[in-house]
Design a protein around this motif. Structure first.
Motif, PDB file in Angstrom:
ATOM      1  N   GLN A   1       0.841  -1.201   0.000  1.00 24.17           N
ATOM      2  CA  GLN A   1       0.000   0.000   0.000  1.00 24.17           C
ATOM      3  C   GLN A   1       0.873   1.247   0.000  1.00 24.17           C
ATOM      4  OE1 GLN A   1      -0.692   2.030   3.166  1.00 24.17           O
ATOM      5  NE2 GLN A   1      -1.596   3.461   1.751  1.00 24.17           N
TER       6      GLN A   1
ATOM      7  N   ARG B   1      -6.662   6.394  -1.470  1.00 22.66           N
ATOM      8  CA  ARG B   1      -6.643   5.963  -2.871  1.00 22.66           C
ATOM      9  C   ARG B   1      -5.656   4.808  -3.063  1.00 22.66           C
ATOM     10  NH1 ARG B   1      -8.904   4.401  -7.130  1.00 22.66           N
ATOM     11  NH2 ARG B   1      -7.946   4.995  -9.096  1.00 22.66           N
TER      12      ARG B   1
ATOM     13  N   GLU C   1      -7.341   1.640  -2.122  1.00 26.79           N
ATOM     14  CA  GLU C   1      -8.244   1.212  -3.200  1.00 26.79           C
ATOM     15  C   GLU C   1      -7.473   0.548  -4.335  1.00 26.79           C
ATOM     16  OE1 GLU C   1     -10.547   4.500  -4.655  1.00 26.79           O
ATOM     17  OE2 GLU C   1     -11.302   5.000  -2.667  1.00 26.79           O
TER      18      GLU C   1
ATOM     19  N   GLU D   1      -6.127  -2.868  -3.232  1.00 29.42           N
ATOM     20  CA  GLU D   1      -7.219  -3.845  -3.234  1.00 29.42           C
ATOM     21  C   GLU D   1      -7.537  -4.296  -4.654  1.00 29.42           C
ATOM     22  OE1 GLU D   1     -10.292  -1.737  -1.175  1.00 29.42           O
ATOM     23  OE2 GLU D   1      -9.551  -2.340   0.802  1.00 29.42           O
ATOM     24  N   CYS D   2      -7.508  -3.367  -5.594  1.00 32.05           N
ATOM     25  CA  CYS D   2      -7.782  -3.678  -6.988  1.00 32.05           C
ATOM     26  C   CYS D   2      -6.712  -4.606  -7.567  1.00 32.05           C
ATOM     27  CB  CYS D   2      -7.882  -2.393  -7.801  1.00 32.05           C
ATOM     28  SG  CYS D   2      -8.296  -2.656  -9.527  1.00 32.05           S
TER      29      CYS D   2
END
Length: 106
Positions: A56, A69, A72, A75-76
């Motif tokens: 991350q 962001r 996100e 995670e994607c």
């Protein structure tokens, strides 16, 4: 269709993909109860936490985005690699559990 960072396309030697592959490889162990020994549960969980934080943070720095962001996007990336059966098989072959566990820091 496999994502660009997938093992199906090419295993890169850069830190983000390698750490991402380790993270996904450890997540795959949750689908296979026979793969983990009882004494590996805690080290796997600890390593997952370390890798999630590192990936991350790397995404945040590389993409120059906010922490929210970056979460996100991380995670994607993980979801893309877990979604495709060929990516899951490829990661299991390319990254051993011992390699993914690496050094687990307290």
């Amino acid at each position: 269709m496999c994502p660009p960072l997938s093992c199906c396309n090419q295993r890169l030697s850069q830190p983000l993909p390698t750490q991402l592959y380790y993270l996904v490889r450890l997540l795959l162990t949750h689908d296979d109860a026979d793969e983990l020994l009882a004494n590996q549960q805690v080290p796997v969980q600890r390593r997952l936490e370390q890798l999630w934080s590192r990936v991350q943070h790397s995404v945040q720095c590389r993409c120059r985005v906010s922490a929210a962001r970056a979460i996100e996007l991380t995670e994607c990336l993980v979801a893309c690699l877990l979604r495709e059966d060929c990516c899951r098989r490829s990661l299991r072959r390319a990254v051993t559990l011992d390699e993914a566990l690496g050094p687990v820091l307290a």
